[in-house]
Design an enzyme around this catalytic site. Structure first.
Site, PDB file in Angstrom:
ATOM      1  N   HIS A 165       0.806  -1.224   0.000  1.00 20.50           N
ATOM      2  CA  HIS A 165       0.000   0.000   0.000  1.00 20.50           C
ATOM      3  C   HIS A 165       0.842   1.280   0.000  1.00 20.50           C
ATOM      4  O   HIS A 165       0.492   2.275   0.643  1.00 20.50           O
ATOM      5  CB  HIS A 165      -0.962   0.009   1.184  1.00 20.50           C
ATOM      6  CG  HIS A 165      -2.010  -1.065   1.121  1.00 20.50           C
ATOM      7  ND1 HIS A 165      -2.300  -1.768  -0.031  1.00 20.50           N
ATOM      8  CD2 HIS A 165      -2.844  -1.558   2.080  1.00 20.50           C
ATOM      9  CE1 HIS A 165      -3.263  -2.647   0.213  1.00 20.50           C
ATOM     10  NE2 HIS A 165      -3.608  -2.549   1.483  1.00 20.50           N
ATOM     11  N   HIS A 197     -10.077   1.871  -0.803  1.00 22.91           N
ATOM     12  CA  HIS A 197     -10.052   0.740   0.123  1.00 22.91           C
ATOM     13  C   HIS A 197     -11.265   0.747   1.054  1.00 22.91           C
ATOM     14  O   HIS A 197     -11.133   0.522   2.265  1.00 22.91           O
ATOM     15  CB  HIS A 197      -8.754   0.779   0.939  1.00 22.91           C
ATOM     16  CG  HIS A 197      -8.253  -0.572   1.372  1.00 22.91           C
ATOM     17  ND1 HIS A 197      -8.911  -1.339   2.309  1.00 22.91           N
ATOM     18  CD2 HIS A 197      -7.163  -1.291   1.010  1.00 22.91           C
ATOM     19  CE1 HIS A 197      -8.243  -2.460   2.517  1.00 22.91           C
ATOM     20  NE2 HIS A 197      -7.172  -2.460   1.725  1.00 22.91           N
ATOM     21  N   GLU A 250     -11.301  -3.926  -4.382  1.00 25.89           N
ATOM     22  CA  GLU A 250     -10.328  -2.913  -4.785  1.00 25.89           C
ATOM     23  C   GLU A 250      -9.953  -3.108  -6.246  1.00 25.89           C
ATOM     24  O   GLU A 250      -9.141  -3.971  -6.580  1.00 25.89           O
ATOM     25  CB  GLU A 250      -9.083  -3.013  -3.909  1.00 25.89           C
ATOM     26  CG  GLU A 250      -9.353  -2.960  -2.416  1.00 25.89           C
ATOM     27  CD  GLU A 250      -8.243  -3.612  -1.614  1.00 25.89           C
ATOM     28  OE1 GLU A 250      -7.081  -3.169  -1.748  1.00 25.89           O
ATOM     29  OE2 GLU A 250      -8.531  -4.580  -0.876  1.00 25.89           O
TER      30      GLU A 250
END
Length: 361
Positions: A118, A194, A327
């Site tokens: 991330h 997210h 996602e």
């Protein structure tokens, strides 16, 4: 996954600003958008360009907030689950926190064992964005956030200008548009939203009875560190087959990890870069349904496997399987897999990621 002791909010905000090449002071706030009828609304914050709430009616007209999150900024600053955040510069995992681009090796911040996830420990979901436009009235209210990611941030090459727009594009439609322009060097870009969805309402229990359909006939298998092997294989005959509406928990007992839940990328069917239907989710009890359209090659299904005793909005406590994430994204670790669709954006090119969430009951 172990969690670090939370730091004071003021200190973390200072750290977020200190790492920026244009470290101007920007106020952090919450912003709302609502349809004219008043029965569909969202709330966002410029901390992480984060989606904070989505209120939609059920078949009886009862409103509920259908994403997990927090009531205060402190929750988002200290949280480790990226609830509702815009994740980047590269969502998901990069193997061994390194890649080679145009003959040069780049090393990233390790925050998932030996891997980067991330965007590093302070990815786009942990920085303050600038509010560029905010139109709260009219038929299609919207808000646009901007972030300048500097060359070398979290180890990634080149400057990157990023815009994220949330818009109520229809009576019960939410669109999210993400654009990013590389200005100095080639760089991998893979942004995602997210949000954690529970169509029965956040804090209402698990989503194992939610019916899920994925328009994906293939998926990308993982090694034991959750890095793609490079294969793209059929879902037919596996626990990853959601081509027809199937309860999320139908095959949970055989998912790798001893019933640990889903956390894997699917290859979306259809023409890459074209807006196409990705997923359909329905809560059979409330009747709320969500149809997701996007233009990315993949979608990560994550079933909140690592959520445990998380204190969320309105005093609710979130537990494992209390939501699912969808996602839309480039394939994970694409920068290290030339056989995957490329995630590289070169100077002057514009990365475009569009999502459309259509709600019904």
């Amino acid at each position: 996954m172990a969690r670090a002791a939370p730091l004071p909010v003021a200190l973390l905000l200072c750290l977020a600003l200190a790492g920026s090449a244009n470290a101007e002071r920007k106020p952090v706030g919450f912003y709302g958008l609502k349809n004219k009828k008043g029965d569909f609304s969202i709330k966002v914050t410029n901390w992480g360009a984060t989606l904070v709430s989505v209120l939609v009616p059920d078949c009886q007209g009862n409103l509920a907030d259908v994403i997990l999150g927090y009531d205060t900024l402190r929750g988002y600053v200290n949280g480790t689950g990226s609830f509702g955040a815009t994740v980047g510069r590269v969502v998901n995992r990069i193997a061994k926190s390194r890649f080679v681009l145009d003959g040069k090796a780049y090393r990233l911040f390790r925050n998932d064992g030996n891997n980067s996830i991330h965007g590093g420990h302070r990815g786009f979901g942990k920085v303050i964005w600038t509010v560029k436009e905010y139109v709260r009235d009219g038929d299609t209210p919207y808000i646009t956030f901007f972030y300048h990611s500097f060359d070398g941030e979290q180890g990634f090459p080149g400057d990157l200008d990023v815009y994220v727009t949330y818009q109520l594009s229809g009576p019960y439609e939410l669109s999210i548009r993400m654009n990013a322009t590389a200005t100095t060097k080639a760089t991998p870009v893979n942004l995602a939203n997210h949000a954690y969805w529970n169509l029965a309402g956040h804090g209402s229990g698990d989503v194992l009875e939610h019916e899920l359909q994925l328009l994906a006939s293939r998926y990308t298998p993982l090694d034991d560190t959750k890095i793609p092997t490079g294969q793209v294989v059929p879902v037919a005959g596996t626990m990853y087959d959601f081509r027809t509406p199937t309860p999320v928990g139908a095959h949970m007992e055989i998912v790798p990890g001893g019933g640990g839940g889903y956390d894997i990328n699917f290859a979306v069917d259809g023409q890459q870069d074209a807006m196409r239907k990705v997923a359909f989710v329905r809560d059979p009890e409330s009747g709320r349904a969500l149809e997701l359209w996007a233009n990315q090659p993949g979608v990560q299904l994550y079933t909140s496997n690592w959520v445990s005793n998380e204190k969320g909005k309105a005093g609710e406590v979130y537990e494992q399987y209390g939501a699912l994430c969808l996602e839309t994204q480039a394939y994970p670790d694409a920068v290290n897999h030339p056989e995957f669709p490329s995630s590289i954006v070169r100077p002057g090119q514009v990365y475009k990621h569009g999502m459309l969430f259509k709600f019904s009951n």
